[in-house]
Design a protein around this motif. Structure first.
Motif, short mmCIF file in Angstrom:
data_model
loop_
_atom_site.label_atom_id
_atom_site.label_comp_id
_atom_site.label_asym_id
_atom_site.label_seq_id
_atom_site.Cartn_x
_atom_site.Cartn_y
_atom_site.Cartn_z
N MET A 86 69.89 -24.54 -40.28
CA MET A 86 69.87 -23.71 -41.48
C MET A 86 68.58 -23.94 -42.26
O MET A 86 67.96 -22.99 -42.73
CB MET A 86 71.10 -23.99 -42.34
N ALA A 87 68.16 -25.20 -42.39
CA ALA A 87 66.93 -25.51 -43.12
C ALA A 87 65.71 -24.88 -42.45
O ALA A 87 64.77 -24.46 -43.13
CB ALA A 87 66.75 -27.02 -43.24
N ALA A 88 65.73 -24.81 -41.12
CA ALA A 88 64.62 -24.22 -40.36
C ALA A 88 64.75 -22.70 -40.23
O ALA A 88 63.90 -22.06 -39.62
CB ALA A 88 64.53 -24.86 -38.98
N ARG A 89 65.84 -22.14 -40.78
CA ARG A 89 66.11 -20.70 -40.72
C ARG A 89 66.19 -20.18 -39.29
O ARG A 89 65.63 -19.14 -38.95
CB ARG A 89 65.10 -19.94 -41.56
N LYS A 90 66.89 -20.94 -38.45
CA LYS A 90 67.11 -20.56 -37.05
C LYS A 90 68.54 -20.05 -36.89
O LYS A 90 69.48 -20.62 -37.42
CB LYS A 90 66.94 -21.77 -36.12
N GLY A 91 68.67 -18.99 -36.11
CA GLY A 91 70.00 -18.48 -35.80
C GLY A 91 70.67 -19.34 -34.75
O GLY A 91 70.00 -19.96 -33.92
N LEU A 92 71.98 -19.41 -34.79
CA LEU A 92 72.76 -20.16 -33.81
C LEU A 92 73.92 -19.29 -33.34
O LEU A 92 74.63 -18.72 -34.17
CB LEU A 92 73.31 -21.45 -34.40
#
Length: 121
Positions: A86-92
């Protein structure tokens, strides 16, 4: 929509009970697959013992989205483990390993920046 060529990129060529093949090379332990490289033995953890460091590594990758393959069935990681992503703004996206392999291949074919983290245990 026409898919981009995947020549020279890592793609899943087979999967089955307890293994995946990337570019026709069989793997039976946890790994991360990216279009341009593999991270074998990404973690020694099984699903229940995944730690924050495992997700920090996933968050550090140059990707838009991370596919988490959780074995033969879908299991969702503890919410606190998702903080680095979330901090890196990556989707999962969480799915079983076979669905992760298929989805990864489609996204690579579209030229997307994707990583597949696979947990076999």
């Amino acid at each position: 929509m026409q898919l981009a060529q995947t020549v020279g990129q890592n793609t899943f060529t087979a999967y089955g009970d307890g293994y995946v093949s990337v570019n026709a090379v069989r793997h039976t332990s946890n790994l991360v697959v990216l279009p341009d490289r593999l991270i074998p033995d990404w973690t020694k953890a099984d699903f229940d013992t995944l730690g924050i460091a495992d997700f920090e590594l996933l968050a550090s990758l140059d990707t838009e989205i991370v596919l988490l393959g959780t074995g033969m069935m879908i299991r969702f990681p503890r919410p606190e483990l998702l903080r680095p992503l979330m901090a890196a703004r990556k989707g999962l996206e969480v799915m079983d390993i076979q669905a992760a392999c298929r989805t990864y291949n489609v996204l690579v074919g579209e030229g997307r920046k994707v990583a597949a983290g696979l947990i076999f245990f």
